[in-house]
Design a protein around this motif. Structure first.
Motif: not given
Length: 130
Positions: A63-83
């Protein structure tokens, strides 16, 4: 801009201003949506990490591994929006900078959690601050 003297020019100017305001609102709405999703995923990661730490590393590894992957995915999306440069106030830009600076500390926090090198309450406080 040239001098606006007639009604037609004023209506055209008003239409242009309205369009710019709507674009800014749409951009800010997208940013708020990305931040909201990221915050939710961080809460999930915080919960999984709490169980991991409280169990001394015996529960919730997947669950830790999966939740970290989801955070990373959403963090990439945020960085894209901030691009795209924000049409935002200086105060909002400063808050975004502070948030990104806090998120840059996430890998070190994750490492400490994986090693069970932090008490659960300290880790939870750091997630909450993030």
């Amino acid at each position: 801009m040239t001098n606006i003297t007639g009604a037609t020019e004023w209506f055209q100017h008003a239409r242009l201003m309205r369009k710019q305001q709507l674009c800014k609102l749409a951009q800010l709405g997208q940013l708020v949506s990305r931040i909201s999703h990221l915050a939710h995923m961080l809460q999930c990661e915080r919960g999984a990490s709490n169980i991991w730490l409280c169990s001394q590393g015996t529960l919730y590894a997947l669950e830790c591994k999966a939740s970290r992957a989801l955070v990373d995915e959403h963090l990439r999306a945020l960085h894209q929006a901030l691009g795209t440069p924000l049409m935002a106030s200086g105060a909002l830009s400063e808050r975004v900078g502070n948030a990104l600076q806090s998120l840059e500390q996430l890998p070190a926090l994750r490492e400490a959690i994986t090693a069970c090198a932090l008490p659960a309450d300290v880790a939870m406080e750091r997630y909450s601050r993030t």
